[in-house]
Design an enzyme around this catalytic site. Structure first.
Site, PDB file in Angstrom:
ATOM      1  N   PRO A 257      56.163 -46.821  68.050  1.00 24.09           N
ATOM      2  CA  PRO A 257      56.652 -47.246  66.575  1.00 24.09           C
ATOM      3  C   PRO A 257      55.638 -46.431  65.671  1.00 24.09           C
ATOM      4  O   PRO A 257      54.426 -45.890  66.250  1.00 24.09           O
ATOM      5  CB  PRO A 257      56.068 -48.676  66.483  1.00 24.09           C
ATOM      6  CG  PRO A 257      55.134 -48.920  67.338  1.00 24.09           C
ATOM      7  CD  PRO A 257      55.350 -47.976  68.654  1.00 24.09           C
ATOM      8  N   GLY A 258      56.220 -45.784  64.535  1.00 20.38           N
ATOM      9  CA  GLY A 258      55.527 -45.336  63.551  1.00 20.38           C
ATOM     10  C   GLY A 258      55.562 -46.094  62.169  1.00 20.38           C
ATOM     11  O   GLY A 258      54.535 -46.430  62.063  1.00 20.38           O
ATOM     12  N   ARG A 259      56.537 -46.116  61.498  1.00 16.65           N
ATOM     13  CA  ARG A 259      56.676 -46.632  60.242  1.00 16.65           C
ATOM     14  C   ARG A 259      55.985 -47.994  60.325  1.00 16.65           C
ATOM     15  O   ARG A 259      55.562 -48.581  59.468  1.00 16.65           O
ATOM     16  CB  ARG A 259      58.169 -46.842  59.859  1.00 16.65           C
ATOM     17  CG  ARG A 259      58.334 -47.450  58.240  1.00 16.65           C
ATOM     18  CD  ARG A 259      60.030 -47.368  58.096  1.00 16.65           C
ATOM     19  NE  ARG A 259      60.604 -46.329  58.557  1.00 16.65           N
ATOM     20  CZ  ARG A 259      61.156 -45.315  57.744  1.00 16.65           C
ATOM     21  NH1 ARG A 259      60.659 -45.392  56.492  1.00 16.65           N
ATOM     22  NH2 ARG A 259      61.850 -44.341  58.271  1.00 16.65           N
TER      23      ARG A 259
ATOM     24  N   ARG B  58      60.290 -39.309  50.030  1.00 19.21           N
ATOM     25  CA  ARG B  58      61.284 -40.126  50.285  1.00 19.21           C
ATOM     26  C   ARG B  58      62.397 -40.697  49.163  1.00 19.21           C
ATOM     27  O   ARG B  58      63.615 -40.456  49.620  1.00 19.21           O
ATOM     28  CB  ARG B  58      60.755 -41.488  50.781  1.00 19.21           C
ATOM     29  CG  ARG B  58      59.887 -41.317  51.970  1.00 19.21           C
ATOM     30  CD  ARG B  58      59.387 -42.233  52.823  1.00 19.21           C
ATOM     31  NE  ARG B  58      60.358 -43.215  53.446  1.00 19.21           N
ATOM     32  CZ  ARG B  58      61.326 -44.196  53.198  1.00 19.21           C
ATOM     33  NH1 ARG B  58      60.782 -44.674  52.050  1.00 19.21           N
ATOM     34  NH2 ARG B  58      62.064 -44.472  53.439  1.00 19.21           N
TER      35      ARG B  58
ATOM     36  N   TYR C 168      65.944 -39.288  50.454  1.00 23.39           N
ATOM     37  CA  TYR C 168      66.952 -40.317  51.178  1.00 23.39           C
ATOM     38  C   TYR C 168      67.307 -41.502  49.943  1.00 23.39           C
ATOM     39  O   TYR C 168      68.063 -42.330  50.436  1.00 23.39           O
ATOM     40  CB  TYR C 168      66.225 -41.318  52.267  1.00 23.39           C
ATOM     41  CG  TYR C 168      65.347 -40.642  53.251  1.00 23.39           C
ATOM     42  CD1 TYR C 168      65.952 -39.674  54.225  1.00 23.39           C
ATOM     43  CD2 TYR C 168      63.929 -40.930  53.374  1.00 23.39           C
ATOM     44  CE1 TYR C 168      65.197 -39.279  55.024  1.00 23.39           C
ATOM     45  CE2 TYR C 168      63.252 -40.121  54.313  1.00 23.39           C
ATOM     46  CZ  TYR C 168      63.931 -39.340  55.147  1.00 23.39           C
ATOM     47  OH  TYR C 168      63.151 -39.051  56.284  1.00 23.39           O
TER      48      TYR C 168
ATOM     49  N   CYS D 158      59.605 -29.495  38.463  1.00 21.42           N
ATOM     50  CA  CYS D 158      60.766 -29.094  37.782  1.00 21.42           C
ATOM     51  C   CYS D 158      62.121 -29.151  38.490  1.00 21.42           C
ATOM     52  O   CYS D 158      62.654 -28.421  39.030  1.00 21.42           O
ATOM     53  CB  CYS D 158      60.772 -27.330  37.443  1.00 21.42           C
ATOM     54  SG  CYS D 158      59.054 -27.453  36.480  1.00 21.42           S
ATOM     55  N   GLU D 159      62.500 -30.568  38.740  1.00 19.90           N
ATOM     56  CA  GLU D 159      63.718 -30.763  39.520  1.00 19.90           C
ATOM     57  C   GLU D 159      64.312 -32.075  39.097  1.00 19.90           C
ATOM     58  O   GLU D 159      63.446 -32.871  38.855  1.00 19.90           O
ATOM     59  CB  GLU D 159      63.387 -31.104  41.144  1.00 19.90           C
ATOM     60  CG  GLU D 159      62.894 -29.913  41.864  1.00 19.90           C
ATOM     61  CD  GLU D 159      64.019 -28.923  42.210  1.00 19.90           C
ATOM     62  OE1 GLU D 159      65.135 -29.331  42.120  1.00 19.90           O
ATOM     63  OE2 GLU D 159      63.608 -27.787  42.616  1.00 19.90           O
TER      64      GLU D 159
HETATM   65  C1  LIG Z   1      60.183 -40.610  64.349  1.00 21.97           C
HETATM   66  C2  LIG Z   1      60.097 -41.234  65.757  1.00 21.97           C
HETATM   67  C3  LIG Z   1      59.491 -42.308  66.175  1.00 21.97           C
HETATM   68  C4  LIG Z   1      58.916 -43.301  65.000  1.00 21.97           C
HETATM   69  O1  LIG Z   1      59.920 -43.622  64.371  1.00 21.97           O
HETATM   70  P1  LIG Z   1      59.437 -44.937  63.329  1.00 21.97           P
HETATM   71  O2  LIG Z   1      60.838 -45.091  62.587  1.00 21.97           O
HETATM   72  O3  LIG Z   1      58.585 -44.324  62.514  1.00 21.97           O
HETATM   73  O4  LIG Z   1      59.072 -46.107  64.112  1.00 21.97           O
HETATM   74  C5  LIG Z   1      59.450 -42.660  67.720  1.00 21.97           C
HETATM   75  N1  LIG Z   1      59.711 -41.853  68.541  1.00 21.97           N
HETATM   76  C6  LIG Z   1      60.359 -40.651  68.170  1.00 21.97           C
HETATM   77  C7  LIG Z   1      60.837 -39.620  69.397  1.00 21.97           C
HETATM   78  C8  LIG Z   1      60.355 -40.285  67.023  1.00 21.97           C
HETATM   79  O5  LIG Z   1      60.893 -38.902  66.557  1.00 21.97           O
END
Ligand SMILES: *Cc1c(COP(=O)(O)O)cnc(C)c1O
Length: 431
Positions: free
Chosen positions: A291-293, A329, A333, A359-360
């Site tokens: 996980p990241g987000r 973001r 998006y 300037c956009e």
């Molecule tokens: C970006 C990414 C993640 C994390 O995604 P999240 O939506 O931020 O949890 C995990 N694995 C891979 C391979 C990614 O490219």
């Protein structure tokens, strides 16, 4: 839909007390005064709680570890953030040689690193093999051959997983969906078996595992279970052919609430996936979640100051000192972020587009927001701990903002505000 009807996301590190917003035990206004704006602020408590929510599900009722969490560091790669996760026990998912260098800079154990990404260069592959990473995730047949060549030159064997594109619809924004046939990511489902057979014959490749990542900001569990079942079918098929998969990387992508979304609870979600793996008889696999987000998104806010209020015929603009350069973001998006004044004020509220000085026309941070603000007031842009600072740019020769981490009453500057002279220090005039 009127944005004023969108609720605030649930935040564990940021709270309102008597009309003023705090990061843990520290008033946001104090941070603006001490460090200036625009300023990224992270809560150590919030990121720790998110990590522990995953980790709770990774240990079964008998105390046996059944999975590991690798933080996908592209979401927020500040060294202090990485170091916090390392100390909590996390490994890391990397997508570039630069990210690998960051992981090594905080002393991450190479065997806790997985190198993913769709276009790794030969230099990056060599860098990963020299570092001794746990695994390289392969996204095409051409890349598989390149890794084999680089490993041969370095006289070593490359541990690899194939990234499977399971062709499931994660029902997220098209820019952050990665597991559909039409996406550039992974190896097409119908070519996976063939590619494993090919990999098994290569002289400098060790087939270690299988990997899948279907997208980002996914707010339901169903697409994950679909992808997981398809991947486990492949593992079973490969076993029958004598190709053993030891490691299963389930990707990241779990969404957060920016206001309206109600993604599954992290622990429930993780339990659901890991229970499915066990029910299907694959509990012996070495399982990694990336996980990241969901680890950092709601652990950060971007603090910005109102420069001008500009009434208009069709729209009122609230011009702030942060822009698409600090938070891309919305421009990229059309992403929604909650925006709140950090102190309640008895002034008349109005509807504004919150925009930056760049300037956009795409340089906006929020549209049609009802705000009670005056020039000089401070606003917090919420849920900006993930894909915030890391996407910042120097467009319009704007310096990168500072970043701080709050831990209770303590505040740490974890990245200094960039100095303008450094922005062109690497440029050269013609002789
Ligand atoms: C970006 C990414 C993640 C994390 O995604 P999240 O939506 O931020 O949890 C995990 N694995 C891979 C391979 C990614 O490219």
């Amino acid at each position: 839909m009127k944005s004023s009807a969108i609720p605030l996301p649930t935040l564990s590190g940021f709270t309102e007390r008597n009309g003023s917003w705090y990061a843990e035990e520290t008033p946001l206004a104090d941070l603006a005064q001490k460090f200036g704006t625009p300023l990224y602020i992270y809560s150590k408590k919030a990121l720790t709680e998110a990590y522990q929510a995953y980790d709770r599900a990774c240990v079964d009722s008998n105390g046996k570890r059944r999975a590991r969490v690798h933080f996908a560091m592209k979401a927020n790669s500040n060294l202090a953030v990485l170091d916090c996760f390392k100390k909590l026990g996390a490994g890391f998912d990397l997508v570039s040689g630069g990210e690998l260098a960051r992981a090594l800079a905080i002393g991450a154990e190479p065997k806790s690193l997985v190198f993913a990404g769709v276009g790794k260069s030969a230099a990056e592959i060599a860098q990963a093999l020299n570092a001794g990473v746990k695994c390289i995730n392969v996204e095409s047949i051409a890349e598989l051959h390149k890794i084999n060549r680089v490993a041969q030159e370095l006289n070593c064997r490359a541990p690899i997983s194939l990234r499977v594109n399971p062709d499931v619809d994660a029902q997220t924004h098209p820019y952050i969906s990665t597991g559909l046939k039409g996406n550039k990511f992974g190896i097409a489902y119908h070519e996976v078996l063939k590619t494993y057979r090919e990999a098994a014959l290569l002289s400098h490749i060790d087939v270690l595992g299988i990997d899948c990542h279907i997208g980002s900001q996914i707010t339901t569990t169903a697409p994950y279970l679909d992808a997981l079942d398809k991947v486990l079918d492949l593992v079973a098929h490969l076993h029958r052919e004598g190709i053993e998969i030891h490691h299963l990387d389930l990707g990241g992508g779990l969404g957060i609430s920016y206001g309206e979304e109600s993604p599954p609870d992290i622990t429930d979600f993780t339990n659901t996936l890991l229970n499915r793996v066990a029910e299907r008889g694959f509990g012996h696999l070495d399982i990694v979640l990336e996980p990241g987000r969901s680890l950092v998104g709601n652990a950060g806010v971007l603090l910005t100051q109102v420069e001008y209020l500009k009434p208009g015929v069709e729209k009122n603009f609230c011009i702030v000192d942060a822009a698409m350069t600090e938070l891309m973001r919305p421009a990229l998006y059309e992403a929604y972020h909650g925006i709140i004044p950090i102190k309640a004020k008895a002034v008349k509220s109005a509807s504004y587009d919150v925009v930056g000085p760049v300037c956009e026309s795409g340089d906006w941070l929020g549209k049609d927001r009802t705000l009670a603000v005056e020039e000089g007031d401070l606003l917090a842009i919420l849920s900006t701990g993930a894909y915030g600072f890391v996407m910042a740019s120097n467009y319009n020769t704007r310096p990168m903002p500072a970043e701080v981490m709050v831990d209770g009453k303590n505040v740490y500057l974890i990245r200094e505000r960039e100095k303008i002279k450094d922005l062109f220090a690497n440029e050269h005039l013609l002789p």
